[in-house]
Design a protein around this motif. Structure first.
Motif: not given
Lengths: 465, 111
Positions: A203-211
């Motif tokens: 996850y990349q919280p600052r981008r509000d994304v999880m892959v």
């Protein structure tokens, strides 16, 4: 918690961190490089599952401090209480993503058994002699209609998230399990059926994304690799981009024929960046994924050609089964398990990886087939890089049943842990011929070795908020 | 224990290296549980029939699975493979066990 709130939190609390508030990990990836000291111990998943050795899997504590009298020795073994786990991947209760949370420490390893669906918690307060403190039994996991735990990441608020590859029957769909900070099951993270296949996630919280990526249902991959299952569509070939806050899949990218079995997803460590890589193991390709104009895109950027081998009906695929990004996001490292190659690519231009160096070792084609007269038997597989990017280590077991198909001696003679010295300035690496940890020589018998972790976090555990 | 003796089955476990153990299984026991009760270590993993770690092969006798053996394909079942974690003997039987049995079931698909 709404995303905007979380951002506000992170900025606010990071400011405190700089003024001495102690949370786990490092304020930034560069801080990890600057402030870390060379790793002295490694925790390595080691296993007997699937062999006739009547012993439990264990976590090996390996001394990797060249100044130590027990350098390269397994100085302790934390044995699991039950046989048959297949320890595989594992992770921390906290990493740099919780750097702002005072009182939280990188103290507990959360160690799932991929076959047993049993989850173990090990307290590493005594780094050299960690202690098993809690076990979550499979029945509790099955109650969530989940099985086959794989990747463990801590979430920024102290919860622990684990990708689960199957339902309670070991079939599809998989999902995600959440443990609270007391290591009690909190429930499922996702709504059942949001995805079918599951494997790794980042996850990349600052981008509000999880892959998340895709292997197969436990009932498919656990017995062993069968081409019939590939033809029947039982292996995955897609990436799912989730809304981290909403816990829903916003976009699925089908990687197609060239993207069969996408395994390790590695976002760049820089929390501002929306670039990452995934290794499509079966197709033997590396894909770059990135966000542009509000959408994610994926493109094949490295293609490893199959090689002919006498006795094989078709070219031997490279099978890049693991990749990782250096902490400075400058190099992508990987291991081609069948071919026998450890490689590093310069990814300073993320869309155009440039080969920097490689070591031809082990596997079917490696030029080096023994280290200190120890026959290697298998190919390089699970990688770990020092935080400063100067030492790359790897083990040689992929998965007990798959080892038995492709490197049958691995179970009988055990894995090795090897090391290369990396020069990140010059983009080169050299095998350290003096380094060898032999898992073949243990009191209960030869063991396989899989994932490696450092006590202070590593290139595949730490995420920044 | 004459009451349970009537319903126990004799299970002979054989390994490729020639080792041989005989255990008795009550109706309440799977082959794996019967072996464990006599401290005979067999490989196992999920214990639900999904992972095939406990695969054995029936050499003689009859067994039935408690639930669907998801780890086995029809061709495996036809060849006599069983999952010891969910299989119960229905007659006295002889089962080939040990990691070699499962290893032989799945080979390198490209060779």
């Amino acid at each position: 918690m709404a995303t905007e709130d979380r951002h506000e939190h992170s900025h606010h609390e990071h400011a405190h961190h700089e003024h001495g508030v102690e949370g786990p990990g490092y304020a930034t990836p560069q801080a990890a490089i600057e402030e870390s000291t060379p790793e002295k111990l490694a925790y390595v998943a080691a296993l007997y599952t699937g062999t006739d050795v009547d012993a439990s899997d264990f976590v090996a504590v390996v001394d990797v401090d060249p100044q130590s009298e027990t350098y390269q020795e397994i100085v302790d073994r934390i044995e699991m209480p039950t046989r048959g786990d297949e320890l595989h991947h594992f992770g921390w209760n906290a990493c740099s993503s919780s750097c702002h949370v005072e009182g939280l420490e990188r103290q507990y390893l959360v160690i799932p058994g991929n076959r047993s669906s049993r989850i173990h918690v090990v307290d590493t307060t005594d780094r050299r002699h960690p202690e098993l403190v809690k076990v979550i039994e499979p029945e509790e996991i099955h109650e969530q209609d989940l099985s086959g735990p794989h990747t463990v990441h801590c979430a920024p608020d102290g919860e622990i998230m684990i990708s689960m590859l199957g339902n309670a029957d070991g079939e599809l769909p998989g999902g995600f399990l959440v443990l609270d900070d007391d290591f009690e099951i909190d429930g499922r993270w996702d709504a059942p059926g949001e995805i079918e296949f599951n494997y790794d996630f980042w996850y990349q919280p600052r981008r509000d994304v999880m892959v998340s990526s895709e292997w197969a249902a436990p009932a498919t991959y656990q017995p062993g690799f069968d081409l019939e299952d590939v033809e029947a569509g039982k292996y995955g070939h897609s990436l799912h981009f989730w809304n981290w806050g909403d816990r829903t899949v916003e976009q699925t990218i089908d990687l197609g024929e060239e993207g069969m079995i996408p395994l390790e997803v590695r976002f760049m460590h820089n929390p501002e960046v929306a670039h990452g890589y995934v290794n499509a193991a079966l197709s033997s390709n590396i894909f770059h994924f990135w966000k542009k104009d509000g959408e994610y895109h994926a493109e094949k950027v490295i293609d490893f050609e199959g090689r002919d081998l006498e006795g094989w009906d078709m070219p031997v695929p490279a099978l890049p089964t693991d990749i990782l990004l250096s902490m400075d996001d400058r190099y992508l490292f990987g291991a081609n398990w069948l071919h026998g190659e450890v490689w590093m690519y310069d990814v300073s231009d993320p869309a155009n990886p440039r080969e920097s160096d490689s070591i031809s070792i082990g596997g079917y084609f490696g030029e080096i087939q023994a280290v200190q007269d120890r026959e290697l038997i298998s190919g390089p597989q699970m990688l770990q890089l020092s935080l400063d990017g100067k030492r790359l280590y790897w083990t040689t077991s992929l998965y007990s049943t798959w080892d038995d198909q492709f490197f049958p001696e691995e179970g009988q003679k055990g894995s090795v842990m090897l090391k290369a010295d990396v020069d990140p300035r010059r983009g080169t690496m050299t095998l350290d011929e003096e380094f060898l940890v032999d898992f073949g020589d243990l009191p209960d018998g030869p063991a396989r070795a899989h994932e490696i972790r450092w006590p202070d976090g590593d290139c595949t555990s730490d995420v920044w908020q | 224990m004459s009451g349970s003796e009537a319903t126990t089955r004799e299970v002979t476990l054989t390994w490729q290296d020639g080792r041989r153990e005989t255990v008795r299984a009550t109706e309440a026991q799977t082959i794996l549980e019967a072996a464990e009760a006599r401290a005979v270590g067999l490989p196992f993993g999920c214990r639900t029939g999904a992972c095939a770690t406990c695969t054995g092969r029936v050499a003689d006798g009859r067994v039935s699975h408690d639930r669907e053996p998801r780890a086995l394909k029809p061709r495996h079942l036809e060849s006599g493979y069983v999952l010891c974690c969910i299989a119960r003997p229905r007659t006295d039987c002889r089962i080939e066990v040990g990691a070699d049995v499962r290893t032989a079931m799945v080979s390198n698909p490209w060779k």
